[in-house]
Scaffold this motif. Structure first.
Motif: not given
Length: 290
Positions: A191-202, A278-284
């Motif tokens: 079963q999926p857990g609490k959702p965390l989404t990486i948005l399009e264009g992030a 770790s690929v785009h470190p400005y994403m936090t």
């Protein structure tokens, strides 16, 4: 007259030496650049800020590359954005990856082990984090009969590559982010857990990246990360690549476009846990465990 003869002899000796040096240099360059006919081709793609590898059989790897000891490999290098430089320092491999152009370099790996792949051409904000791991698998009888059971065997299915490391490993490893990289969470199961989404264009710096930026969970909850962008990303604990404790609490490893991964919070104490890509470190973002 004798003086002139000595001069001509000297000139002749110099010309002969230069001719010999030139011929030997050409021969050495020919041997170095000549790709063996039996070499296996690996397509290497550099882009801000990670490496992707595609084997002849279609298997793809991101952030890590598995090869066999004693087998010649031809690397076809391309770039999707700016100039990068494919460098494996331990094997003196160095070749530019240029947009719109295919550069070729080959090598035979004679020493098994784990080695560093890096970019040696400044390519933007995340240049310092553009690293990958090279695993040279020893040529043993068991590995030859069934490579999937080798110590660092890898199986990849299309874009959703999952790499097994060690004889009984079942979890994927994150690309090297210093000495503190740790074992990543397994792909989503059950079963999926609490959702965390990486948005399009992030991946575009300054764009919305994680939804939500701050995710509140209870200790023991599972977090399911979904990558809706068109590029690979990670969710790695820490404030950034220079954080000495990065990846200590959790690390999803590479999540390909459209894929998911889980983060378990069972071993996390109550508190706040910043994370980054770790690929785009400005994403936090931040996980708050209650």
């Amino acid at each position: 007259m004798g003086h002139a003869t000595i001069e001509w002899v000297y000139v002749g000796v110099v010309i002969a030496l230069l001719t010999w040096v030139g011929a030997e240099s050409w021969n050495v360059e020919r041997l170095v650049e000549h790709v063996p006919a039996e070499a296996e081709t690996i397509k290497v793609t550099g882009q801000q800020w990670f490496w992707t590898f595609e084997h002849e059989d279609g298997k793809k790897e991101t952030g890590q590359l598995h090869v066999k000891q004693g087998v010649p490999y031809k690397f076809e290098l391309v770039s999707k954005d700016v100039i990068h430089d494919f460098n494996v320092p331990d094997f003196v491999i160095l070749m530019d990856a240029v947009p719109g152009r295919v550069n070729v370099v080959w090598n035979l790996f004679d020493q098994p082990g784990e080695f560093r792949i890096q970019c040696r051409e400044y390519c933007g904000f995340g240049h310092a984090t553009m690293k990958a791991k090279l695993f040279v698998e020893p040529q043993t009888a068991q590995a030859a009969e069934n490579p999937s059971q080798g110590q660092n065997a890898t199986t990849a299915q299309g874009q959703n590559a999952t790499t097994a490391q060690g004889q009984n490993a079942t979890t994927a490893q994150a690309p090297s982010q210093g000495q503190n990289a740790t074992t990543a969470q397994a792909p989503t199961a059950g079963q999926p857990g609490k959702p965390l989404t990486i948005l399009e264009g992030a991946s575009v710096q300054g764009s919305p990246d994680f939804d939500p930026d701050t995710l509140t969970v209870k200790k023991g909850d599972k977090i399911t990360v979904t990558n809706k962008d068109t590029l690979p990303h990670t969710v790695t604990s820490g404030t950034g690549p220079t954080d000495p404790n990065n990846a200590k609490q959790f690390d999803t490893s590479i999540i390909e476009a459209g894929a998911t991964a889980d983060i378990e919070t069972t071993n996390l104490n109550a508190g706040q846990y910043p994370f980054f890509c770790s690929v785009h470190p400005y994403m936090t973002g931040k996980v708050v465990v209650q």
